[in-house]
Design a protein around this motif. Sequence first.
Motif, PDB file in Angstrom:
ATOM      1  N   SER A 119      74.949  52.231  35.953  1.00  0.00           N
ATOM      2  CA  SER A 119      73.739  52.783  36.554  1.00  0.00           C
ATOM      3  C   SER A 119      73.964  53.038  38.036  1.00  0.00           C
ATOM      4  CB  SER A 119      72.566  51.803  36.380  1.00  0.00           C
ATOM      5  OG  SER A 119      71.422  52.272  37.045  1.00  0.00           O
ATOM      6  N   LEU A 120      73.791  54.298  38.446  1.00  0.00           N
ATOM      7  CA  LEU A 120      74.032  54.656  39.833  1.00  0.00           C
ATOM      8  C   LEU A 120      73.169  53.868  40.806  1.00  0.00           C
ATOM      9  CD1 LEU A 120      74.351  58.549  39.554  1.00  0.00           C
ATOM     10  CD2 LEU A 120      76.180  56.940  40.131  1.00  0.00           C
ATOM     11  N   ASP A 121      72.007  53.470  40.376  1.00  0.00           N
ATOM     12  CA  ASP A 121      71.074  52.789  41.271  1.00  0.00           C
ATOM     13  C   ASP A 121      71.627  51.458  41.777  1.00  0.00           C
ATOM     14  OD1 ASP A 121      67.882  51.197  41.111  1.00  0.00           O
ATOM     15  OD2 ASP A 121      68.617  52.588  42.627  1.00  0.00           O
ATOM     16  N   TYR A 122      72.594  50.890  41.083  1.00  0.00           N
ATOM     17  CA  TYR A 122      73.126  49.591  41.478  1.00  0.00           C
ATOM     18  C   TYR A 122      74.453  49.708  42.220  1.00  0.00           C
ATOM     19  CZ  TYR A 122      69.478  47.721  38.515  1.00  0.00           C
ATOM     20  OH  TYR A 122      68.255  47.415  37.972  1.00  0.00           O
ATOM     21  N   TYR A 123      74.801  50.912  42.617  1.00  0.00           N
ATOM     22  CA  TYR A 123      76.062  51.162  43.298  1.00  0.00           C
ATOM     23  C   TYR A 123      75.818  51.871  44.624  1.00  0.00           C
ATOM     24  CZ  TYR A 123      78.851  50.021  39.171  1.00  0.00           C
ATOM     25  OH  TYR A 123      79.454  49.376  38.131  1.00  0.00           O
ATOM     26  N   ASP A 124      76.738  51.700  45.552  1.00  0.00           N
ATOM     27  CA  ASP A 124      76.801  52.607  46.684  1.00  0.00           C
ATOM     28  C   ASP A 124      77.331  53.933  46.166  1.00  0.00           C
ATOM     29  OD1 ASP A 124      77.436  49.737  48.017  1.00  0.00           O
ATOM     30  OD2 ASP A 124      76.410  51.046  49.437  1.00  0.00           O
TER      31      ASP A 124
END
Length: 127
Positions: A28-33
Amino acid sequence: QLQLVESGGGLVQPGGSLRLSCGASGFSLDYYDIGWFRQAPGKEREFVVGISRSGGGTGYGDSVKDRFTVSLDNAKNTLYLQMNGLKPEDTAVYYCAASSRWWSEVVRTTPRDYEYWGQGTQVTVSS
């Protein structure tokens, strides 16, 4: 398997607009820089824009500030880059990138800060 896939590149006239997309799978992109970089022939990879983990901060490269806008659609797990007022010097291969290594609101601006990369999409600005 973590994967990033860019799309939306193409040929556009100076002053025109394009929207790039970066779809993610396996995480999930939301949990990554996350960020966008670009690389022109013979030049180093250049920072375009970054978002720190969970949207804590957003930063743009000086050359694109006020012309480009980044957005994240969590439902589609897709990162977008809206590019307006394109110039010939914006011509490059555009890459999206992600990293799970950092735990702060600092926007990561160097390529070595990111361990996951897409294959890139070509943007050509020419009349």
